[in-house]
Design an enzyme around this catalytic site. Structure first.
Site, mmCIF file in Angstrom:
data_model
loop_
_atom_site.group_PDB
_atom_site.id
_atom_site.type_symbol
_atom_site.label_atom_id
_atom_site.label_comp_id
_atom_site.label_asym_id
_atom_site.label_seq_id
_atom_site.Cartn_x
_atom_site.Cartn_y
_atom_site.Cartn_z
ATOM 1 N N ASP A 59 28.205 35.388 -24.196
ATOM 2 C CA ASP A 59 29.130 36.382 -25.026
ATOM 3 C C ASP A 59 30.444 35.819 -25.039
ATOM 4 O O ASP A 59 30.692 34.560 -25.406
ATOM 5 C CB ASP A 59 28.964 37.800 -24.141
ATOM 6 C CG ASP A 59 29.426 37.673 -22.581
ATOM 7 O OD1 ASP A 59 30.416 36.795 -22.328
ATOM 8 O OD2 ASP A 59 29.104 38.494 -21.830
ATOM 9 N N SER A 60 31.522 36.912 -25.081
ATOM 10 C CA SER A 60 32.856 36.466 -25.563
ATOM 11 C C SER A 60 33.452 35.588 -24.435
ATOM 12 O O SER A 60 34.098 34.578 -24.822
ATOM 13 C CB SER A 60 33.749 37.661 -25.510
ATOM 14 O OG SER A 60 33.907 38.529 -24.501
ATOM 15 N N ILE A 61 33.099 35.543 -23.371
ATOM 16 C CA ILE A 61 33.486 34.737 -22.250
ATOM 17 C C ILE A 61 33.186 33.110 -22.428
ATOM 18 O O ILE A 61 33.636 32.127 -22.003
ATOM 19 C CB ILE A 61 33.066 35.165 -20.832
ATOM 20 C CG1 ILE A 61 33.723 36.559 -20.771
ATOM 21 C CG2 ILE A 61 33.950 34.155 -19.844
ATOM 22 C CD1 ILE A 61 33.243 37.235 -19.274
#
Lengths: 246, 246
Positions: free
Chosen positions: A13-15
């Site tokens: 995901d965004s991480i």
């Protein structure tokens, strides 16, 4: 381009998406594997495992892969663990489904290549206070008074992630536990209660390198993809290239 | 892995190879092109253009490229400009040959794909004092008393690089000139008289983004490779993926 180098895919995901920001864990890996492997970022901000399944066959096609990736990190859960009835409920995935989705992802990757090193990474812990402050800084008065994620619930997702890795006999990183071992983890590792600071990125990087090393994927022991410049005889450069490139 | 995303190749010497170090210009590009394009590092420390020619057909094969790179930076010259009779003479390439080698590289890339955006980057300036101090820190008393590169000679190579770009009608970055526009460039931009500091990396990054933009390769205007999470209807996620993935 048909790659000469092995590929390592960061799927998450965004991480993961943000992992090439300054001091990001993806950049750091790319630097480690300089001239050894390509680190490809397949991070999708806001995605949960349910949505990730739609990408699986596009990112990791079963057919037509002359050189499947040698390794992949699977790093989801922060969005799946968003709570029902709170601001981010659209991203919520029930915990049982989260685990089964992760299983589908891992098994798909193993079908792509039985020798692919697949590493599961749990979501990081949640600093609820940091998350609330972030929401207020963005939404002001309209920010909900209750956090959209709790550390406790995210910890349950982290446990399922690690438990699945054990079931499947693959390595995992319990980032949720690991980060909380250190005093002041809330501000030290998290910039907004969820995403990573430089130090948080360094933790992920260190853990990934360690797991890779334990599994035999070690940048220092991999060959450069072409001769080191010191091996090239300036009066007969063909020689070094003939040996390594044909 | 067959890529969905366009690829941008960074081809060069150590200044390219190190471009994914913290604050590196390659990482910064990868961050800009997050979810848009893959930035592949093909930097080879110590290489000059003569040796780079041996890699050309391996890195950019003429046949079998279903998706040739959309862009490439060609960033050589720092080693070609090493002086004869000094410590790094094995890397020296005569200036006329340097230009012709660069020409071969550019023409090869254009044969790979006539629409590939090829950007020539000149070597950075040389801080001779910084270079000497570096040599002394590494070799002590054995360090040569004369610099192995001079700023003046490197500037001549930079001119040939830019002149070739004009001849071929492709964009270029005269890093040698650009960096010297600023007072204190020697320590501000160069860590050892040759390689880049964080600020030096920022200059390269800014210049590359500017040239890319002028040529119409702009990350913000490129589509995400899959739906943005806000476009996904949690009650009907198939819809967003059906539109963008088939």
């Amino acid at each position: 381009m048909k790659g000469i180098r092995p590929q390592i895919i960061l799927f998450g995901d965004s991480i993961t998406q943000q992992s090439f920001s300054p001091s990001g864990w993806g950049s750091a890996l790319a630097d480690n594997f300089s001239r050894k492997a390509d680190i490809l970022n397949r991070g999708y901000g806001g995605y949960n495992t349910r949505w990730a399944l739609f990408l699986l066959h596009h990112i990791f096609p079963l057919l037509g892969l002359a050189n499947p990736p040698v390794a992949a990190t699977i790093f989801f859960g922060a969005n799946d663990a968003a709570l029902l009835g709170r601001n981010s409920e659209r991203q919520h995935v029930p915990i049982e489904e989260y685990k089964e989705n992760l299983r589908k992802i891992v098994l798909h990757l193993k079908r792509c290549s039985p020798t692919m090193l697949v590493v599961l990474i749990s979501p990081p812990p949640i600093d609820e206070q940091g998350r609330m402050e972030y929401a207020q800084s963005v939404y002001g008065e309209k920010a909900m008074k209750l956090p959209e994620r709790t550390n406790e619930t995210t910890g349950e997702y982290a446990n399922q992630c690690v438990s699945l890795a054990e079931e499947l006999g693959i390595p995992s990183i319990n980032l949720w536990s690991k980060m909380q071992e250190n005093e002041g983890w809330q501000r030290k590792y998290l910039s907004d209660g969820l995403h990573l600071t430089s130090e948080g990125n360094a933790v992920v990087h260190k853990e990934v390198v360690q797991v890779f090393n334990q599994a035999g994927l070690s940048a220092p022991s991999m060959p450069n993809d072409f001769p080191h410049h010191s091996e090239i005889d300036p009066n007969n450069p063909e020689k070094a290239f003939t040996i390594q490139c044909t």
